[in-house]
Design a protein around this motif. Sequence first.
Motif, PDB file in Angstrom:
ATOM      1  N   UNK A 139       0.847  -1.190   0.000  1.00 35.41           N
ATOM      2  CA  UNK A 139       0.000   0.000   0.000  1.00 35.41           C
ATOM      3  C   UNK A 139       0.887   1.246   0.000  1.00 35.41           C
ATOM      4  N   UNK A 140       0.272   2.389  -0.311  1.00 36.40           N
ATOM      5  CA  UNK A 140       1.053   3.620  -0.409  1.00 36.40           C
ATOM      6  C   UNK A 140       1.586   4.055   0.963  1.00 36.40           C
ATOM      7  N   UNK A 141       2.876   4.370   1.025  1.00 38.60           N
ATOM      8  CA  UNK A 141       3.534   4.733   2.294  1.00 38.60           C
ATOM      9  C   UNK A 141       3.207   3.703   3.381  1.00 38.60           C
ATOM     10  N   UNK A 142       3.656   2.453   3.174  1.00 39.81           N
ATOM     11  CA  UNK A 142       3.261   1.375   4.084  1.00 39.81           C
ATOM     12  C   UNK A 142       4.138   1.277   5.330  1.00 39.81           C
ATOM     13  N   UNK A 143       3.673   0.505   6.298  1.00 40.52           N
ATOM     14  CA  UNK A 143       4.548   0.022   7.361  1.00 40.52           C
ATOM     15  C   UNK A 143       5.494  -0.993   6.735  1.00 40.52           C
ATOM     16  N   UNK A 144       6.661  -1.203   7.341  1.00 35.59           N
ATOM     17  CA  UNK A 144       7.558  -2.240   6.813  1.00 35.59           C
ATOM     18  C   UNK A 144       7.131  -3.642   7.259  1.00 35.59           C
ATOM     19  N   UNK A 145       6.133  -3.726   8.142  1.00 33.78           N
ATOM     20  CA  UNK A 145       5.573  -5.021   8.560  1.00 33.78           C
ATOM     21  C   UNK A 145       4.204  -5.238   7.911  1.00 33.78           C
ATOM     22  N   UNK A 146       3.927  -6.489   7.566  1.00 33.83           N
ATOM     23  CA  UNK A 146       2.584  -6.863   7.114  1.00 33.83           C
ATOM     24  C   UNK A 146       1.797  -7.390   8.321  1.00 33.83           C
ATOM     25  N   UNK A 147       0.473  -7.211   8.319  1.00 32.83           N
ATOM     26  CA  UNK A 147      -0.330  -7.789   9.401  1.00 32.83           C
ATOM     27  C   UNK A 147      -0.349  -9.322   9.297  1.00 32.83           C
ATOM     28  N   UNK A 148      -0.481  -9.970  10.444  1.00 36.78           N
ATOM     29  CA  UNK A 148      -0.662 -11.423  10.488  1.00 36.78           C
ATOM     30  C   UNK A 148      -1.968 -11.699  11.231  1.00 36.78           C
ATOM     31  N   UNK A 149      -2.785 -12.598  10.672  1.00 33.35           N
ATOM     32  CA  UNK A 149      -4.097 -12.900  11.260  1.00 33.35           C
ATOM     33  C   UNK A 149      -4.207 -14.392  11.542  1.00 33.35           C
TER      34      UNK A 149
END
Length: 272
Positions: free
Chosen positions: A257-267
């Motif tokens: 995504x635009x200007x993202x966090x460097x971490x992805x969510x985990x569910x």
Amino acid sequence: MPAMKTLKVATWNINSVRLRIGHVEKFLKEHKPDLLCLQEIKCQNDAFPEKDFKKFGYGHIALNGQKAYHGVAIVSRVPIADIEMREFCKMGDARHVAVTVPGAGDVRVHNYYVPAGGDEPNVETNEKFAHKLNFLTEMESWYKAHKNKKTAKMVLVGDLNIAPLEHDVWSHKQLLKVVSHTPIEVEHLDRLMKSHSWIDVMRHFVPDDEKLYSWWSYRAKDWAAANKGRRLDHIWITPAMADTPKSMQVVTDARGWERPSDHAPVIATFKL
DNA sequence: ATGGTAGTCGCACTA
């Protein structure tokens, strides 16, 4: 309290909740977790965008904020109880928050942001690395001392800043001396896992010999093409929940995504 | 083989 049939828990190092509140909204609308555990909110409690979360339907909030650095929060769709925040290493850092979910059979959820540990993997020359190992040892002692019926059903999530397995990093060999994948950190994490017989939910669904990442550095020109990731984020459960995991997902899209966090969510989703 | 990026806060620190 109406009993829930499932519990869906997400964890995400957001790297500034105020800057990325739009991303959080998009994530909550698309995935609808019951609880979202955030790390690196990077704000004090009074600056946390509580009104936005209420508007998104996540009005139950446990907050442990800190100015500029660190900070964790749990936002929930369903009522939460027994909010607890523990301090580690007498540092005054906001790196832990825990809640109980009465509607989910009193499952206790712990959310952690383990220190990153600096650059040099040497406790003599790098006090940040020593802090990281001490933090893990304190966690281990606490769980050893708190084995009882009340806390039998627990979920532990967060940015643990350690990728323990060979295929939790893009190159095991090249990262053996890089903080996050050094043997000494992995030993500390293994001891912590043994402290309460924690089960690694992500690896319950993905075999150990398959690559699995949740973080990609900002410093790569093209993070997706290079795909030099690491699995720094974790979801663990206690043996009392061993037969409950239904699904697990790393939301890799969010890294793009635009200007993202460097971490992805985990569910992870659990049947109750 | 080194430096590359991002966020917050204020001109440095953490990651």
